[in-house]
Design a protein around this motif. Structure first.
Motif, PDB file in Angstrom:
ATOM      1  N   ARG A 192       0.841  -1.198   0.000  1.00 23.41           N
ATOM      2  CA  ARG A 192       0.000   0.000   0.000  1.00 23.41           C
ATOM      3  C   ARG A 192       0.874   1.245   0.000  1.00 23.41           C
ATOM      4  O   ARG A 192       1.914   1.287   0.652  1.00 23.41           O
ATOM      5  CB  ARG A 192      -0.901   0.008   1.238  1.00 23.41           C
ATOM      6  N   ASP A 193       0.439   2.270  -0.755  1.00 24.14           N
ATOM      7  CA  ASP A 193       1.170   3.536  -0.816  1.00 24.14           C
ATOM      8  C   ASP A 193       0.674   4.490   0.261  1.00 24.14           C
ATOM      9  O   ASP A 193      -0.524   4.551   0.557  1.00 24.14           O
ATOM     10  CB  ASP A 193       1.006   4.194  -2.185  1.00 24.14           C
ATOM     11  N   PHE A 194       1.625   5.282   0.811  1.00 22.63           N
ATOM     12  CA  PHE A 194       1.308   6.283   1.824  1.00 22.63           C
ATOM     13  C   PHE A 194       1.928   7.614   1.396  1.00 22.63           C
ATOM     14  O   PHE A 194       3.078   7.901   1.724  1.00 22.63           O
ATOM     15  CB  PHE A 194       1.862   5.866   3.190  1.00 22.63           C
ATOM     16  N   PRO A 195       1.191   8.442   0.642  1.00 21.07           N
ATOM     17  CA  PRO A 195       1.728   9.751   0.246  1.00 21.07           C
ATOM     18  C   PRO A 195       1.779  10.699   1.437  1.00 21.07           C
ATOM     19  O   PRO A 195       0.871  10.719   2.269  1.00 21.07           O
ATOM     20  CB  PRO A 195       0.736  10.239  -0.814  1.00 21.07           C
ATOM     21  N   ARG A 196       2.841  11.477   1.511  1.00 23.27           N
ATOM     22  CA  ARG A 196       3.029  12.411   2.612  1.00 23.27           C
ATOM     23  C   ARG A 196       3.547  13.750   2.095  1.00 23.27           C
ATOM     24  O   ARG A 196       4.310  13.803   1.128  1.00 23.27           O
ATOM     25  CB  ARG A 196       4.022  11.851   3.643  1.00 23.27           C
ATOM     26  N   VAL A 197       3.141  14.815   2.771  1.00 22.36           N
ATOM     27  CA  VAL A 197       3.621  16.151   2.423  1.00 22.36           C
ATOM     28  C   VAL A 197       5.060  16.328   2.891  1.00 22.36           C
ATOM     29  O   VAL A 197       5.888  16.909   2.194  1.00 22.36           O
ATOM     30  CB  VAL A 197       2.718  17.229   3.058  1.00 22.36           C
ATOM     31  N   ARG A 198       5.366  15.802   4.086  1.00 23.97           N
ATOM     32  CA  ARG A 198       6.713  15.932   4.656  1.00 23.97           C
ATOM     33  C   ARG A 198       7.369  14.560   4.782  1.00 23.97           C
ATOM     34  O   ARG A 198       6.700  13.536   4.878  1.00 23.97           O
ATOM     35  CB  ARG A 198       6.650  16.607   6.029  1.00 23.97           C
ATOM     36  N   ARG A 199       8.670  14.580   4.815  1.00 29.00           N
ATOM     37  CA  ARG A 199       9.429  13.342   4.992  1.00 29.00           C
ATOM     38  C   ARG A 199       9.202  12.790   6.400  1.00 29.00           C
ATOM     39  O   ARG A 199       9.184  13.543   7.376  1.00 29.00           O
ATOM     40  CB  ARG A 199      10.920  13.608   4.771  1.00 29.00           C
ATOM     41  N   ILE A 200       9.020  11.492   6.513  1.00 22.11           N
ATOM     42  CA  ILE A 200       8.851  10.845   7.813  1.00 22.11           C
ATOM     43  C   ILE A 200      10.221  10.721   8.473  1.00 22.11           C
ATOM     44  O   ILE A 200      11.141  10.136   7.901  1.00 22.11           O
ATOM     45  CB  ILE A 200       8.197   9.457   7.656  1.00 22.11           C
ATOM     46  N   MET A 201      10.344  11.266   9.676  1.00 23.55           N
ATOM     47  CA  MET A 201      11.640  11.332  10.341  1.00 23.55           C
ATOM     48  C   MET A 201      11.821  10.259  11.416  1.00 23.55           C
ATOM     49  O   MET A 201      12.828  10.250  12.112  1.00 23.55           O
ATOM     50  CB  MET A 201      11.827  12.719  10.968  1.00 23.55           C
ATOM     51  N   ARG A 202      10.854   9.369  11.583  1.00 27.86           N
ATOM     52  CA  ARG A 202      10.989   8.319  12.592  1.00 27.86           C
ATOM     53  C   ARG A 202      10.490   6.998  12.023  1.00 27.86           C
ATOM     54  O   ARG A 202       9.966   6.958  10.912  1.00 27.86           O
ATOM     55  CB  ARG A 202      10.196   8.684  13.850  1.00 27.86           C
ATOM     56  N   ALA A 203      10.683   5.941  12.773  1.00 29.60           N
ATOM     57  CA  ALA A 203      10.269   4.616  12.314  1.00 29.60           C
ATOM     58  C   ALA A 203       8.750   4.504  12.357  1.00 29.60           C
ATOM     59  O   ALA A 203       8.145   4.598  13.424  1.00 29.60           O
ATOM     60  CB  ALA A 203      10.910   3.539  13.181  1.00 29.60           C
ATOM     61  N   VAL A 204       8.134   4.311  11.194  1.00 28.98           N
ATOM     62  CA  VAL A 204       6.679   4.182  11.086  1.00 28.98           C
ATOM     63  C   VAL A 204       6.366   2.932  10.281  1.00 28.98           C
ATOM     64  O   VAL A 204       6.964   2.698   9.224  1.00 28.98           O
ATOM     65  CB  VAL A 204       6.057   5.419  10.405  1.00 28.98           C
ATOM     66  N   ALA A 205       5.441   2.136  10.784  1.00 30.35           N
ATOM     67  CA  ALA A 205       5.075   0.889  10.114  1.00 30.35           C
ATOM     68  C   ALA A 205       3.618   0.931   9.684  1.00 30.35           C
ATOM     69  O   ALA A 205       2.826   1.754  10.159  1.00 30.35           O
ATOM     70  CB  ALA A 205       5.316  -0.303  11.033  1.00 30.35           C
ATOM     71  N   CYS A 206       3.258   0.041   8.783  1.00 32.48           N
ATOM     72  CA  CYS A 206       1.882  -0.070   8.296  1.00 32.48           C
ATOM     73  C   CYS A 206       0.997  -0.603   9.424  1.00 32.48           C
ATOM     74  O   CYS A 206       1.210  -1.713   9.924  1.00 32.48           O
ATOM     75  CB  CYS A 206       1.839  -1.006   7.090  1.00 32.48           C
ATOM     76  N   LEU A 207       0.005   0.177   9.829  1.00 33.64           N
ATOM     77  CA  LEU A 207      -0.844  -0.204  10.953  1.00 33.64           C
ATOM     78  C   LEU A 207      -1.655  -1.462  10.643  1.00 33.64           C
ATOM     79  O   LEU A 207      -1.790  -2.351  11.484  1.00 33.64           O
ATOM     80  CB  LEU A 207      -1.781   0.950  11.305  1.00 33.64           C
ATOM     81  N   ALA A 208      -2.186  -1.553   9.417  1.00 35.80           N
ATOM     82  CA  ALA A 208      -3.010  -2.708   9.057  1.00 35.80           C
ATOM     83  C   ALA A 208      -2.210  -4.005   9.154  1.00 35.80           C
ATOM     84  O   ALA A 208      -2.704  -5.019   9.676  1.00 35.80           O
ATOM     85  CB  ALA A 208      -3.568  -2.529   7.648  1.00 35.80           C
ATOM     86  N   CYS A 209      -0.977  -3.982   8.678  1.00 35.33           N
ATOM     87  CA  CYS A 209      -0.149  -5.191   8.724  1.00 35.33           C
ATOM     88  C   CYS A 209       0.292  -5.516  10.152  1.00 35.33           C
ATOM     89  O   CYS A 209       0.373  -6.691  10.532  1.00 35.33           O
ATOM     90  CB  CYS A 209       1.069  -5.022   7.816  1.00 35.33           C
ATOM     91  N   CYS A 210       0.574  -4.485  10.942  1.00 35.03           N
ATOM     92  CA  CYS A 210       0.949  -4.723  12.338  1.00 35.03           C
ATOM     93  C   CYS A 210      -0.217  -5.341  13.107  1.00 35.03           C
ATOM     94  O   CYS A 210      -0.024  -6.225  13.948  1.00 35.03           O
ATOM     95  CB  CYS A 210       1.383  -3.412  12.995  1.00 35.03           C
ATOM     96  N   ARG A 211      -1.424  -4.896  12.809  1.00 38.33           N
ATOM     97  CA  ARG A 211      -2.596  -5.477  13.465  1.00 38.33           C
ATOM     98  C   ARG A 211      -2.832  -6.911  13.012  1.00 38.33           C
ATOM     99  O   ARG A 211      -3.173  -7.780  13.816  1.00 38.33           O
ATOM    100  CB  ARG A 211      -3.831  -4.628  13.155  1.00 38.33           C
ATOM    101  N   ALA A 212      -2.635  -7.150  11.714  1.00 38.11           N
ATOM    102  CA  ALA A 212      -2.929  -8.473  11.162  1.00 38.11           C
ATOM    103  C   ALA A 212      -1.896  -9.519  11.565  1.00 38.11           C
ATOM    104  O   ALA A 212      -2.234 -10.697  11.740  1.00 38.11           O
ATOM    105  CB  ALA A 212      -3.022  -8.387   9.635  1.00 38.11           C
ATOM    106  N   HIS A 213      -0.640  -9.105  11.730  1.00 39.92           N
ATOM    107  CA  HIS A 213       0.428 -10.089  11.922  1.00 39.92           C
ATOM    108  C   HIS A 213       1.190  -9.960  13.240  1.00 39.92           C
ATOM    109  O   HIS A 213       2.015 -10.822  13.548  1.00 39.92           O
ATOM    110  CB  HIS A 213       1.434  -9.985  10.764  1.00 39.92           C
TER     111      HIS A 213
END
Length: 229
Positions: A192-213
């Protein structure tokens, strides 16, 4: 001759000191008034927040009767569910930095922030207040245990606060200035794509996948990766 001049000078200095002392209480009162920014005026009893703010039509410049009614309502709701300590510490504010969110709850700061655009939808103000209050009540009941933002604990709190049919997201037509989303991140698992206005400066994971697995906990396997600038 010198003694008379000295006596006259002393008398003048004494008069000046007397006038300064007389003015001091007023100056202290003014100083206290400017420092007392946490004092809110009390609104009319028996009037709902929506009815009060409907005539305003715009964001308040500072603490107002409308804000006081919202704060009083929130505190009474918390006390009704045994949250006296949180009720005493709770604060309510209007935050113009909120753009698409109707409100935000900060449990650590005991703060509920509301979007000023709600003034264009006065009937939604009380519901939004309860929505955010449910977040605080849910976390209070959970103690140190982490809870999902809109999980079972939050839904139960919504029921207790009189908004059993509350949705996790609003559908209010807030005006938002469009900004180019320069950065696109992708989940390596679900793609899945996650478009952002600003660069992500910390560790961020896909919430849906973290919930599923991984039971909703952060998992580095699903950390978002920058794929396009």
């Amino acid at each position: 001759m010198k003694s008379k001049r000295l006596e006259t000078l002393c008398r003048k200095l004494s008069n000046v000191c007397t006038r300064v002392k007389a003015r001091m209480p007023l100056l202290r009162q003014l100083e206290f008034a400017f420092r007392s920014t946490d004092i809110l005026s009390v609104g009319q009893p028996g009037v709902s927040p929506g009815e009060l703010v409907e005539s305003a039509g715009k964001m308040p410049a500072g603490p107002t009767a409308e804000t006081a009614v919202l704060l009083q309502t929130a505190r009474e709701l918390l006390r009704a569910h045994g949250a006296d300590r949180i009720a005493r510490e709770l604060r309510v504010e209007w935050n113009s930095r909120l753009k698409t969110a109707a409100g935000r709850a900060d449990y650590c700061q005991k703060l509920i922030s509301l979007n000023p655009q709600l003034f264009e939808h006065p009937t939604e103000i009380d519901r939004t207040l309860r929505h955010e209050l449910a977040h605080i009540l849910a976390q209070l009941r959970a103690g140190r245990r982490r809870v999902l933002p809109h999980g079972a604990e939050w839904r139960q709190a919504c029921c207790d606060l009189g908004i059993a049919d509350e949705k996790r997201c609003h559908n209010l037509p807030f005006k938002v200035s469009e900004s180019a989303r320069r950065y696109v991140y992708k989940c390596p698992q679900c793609q899945r794509d996650f478009p952002r206005v600003r660069r992500i400066m910390r560790a961020v994971a896909c919430l849906a996948c973290c919930r599923a697995h991984n039971g909703g906990e952060f998992d580095a396997r699903f950390r978002l990766k920058l794929v396009r600038l």
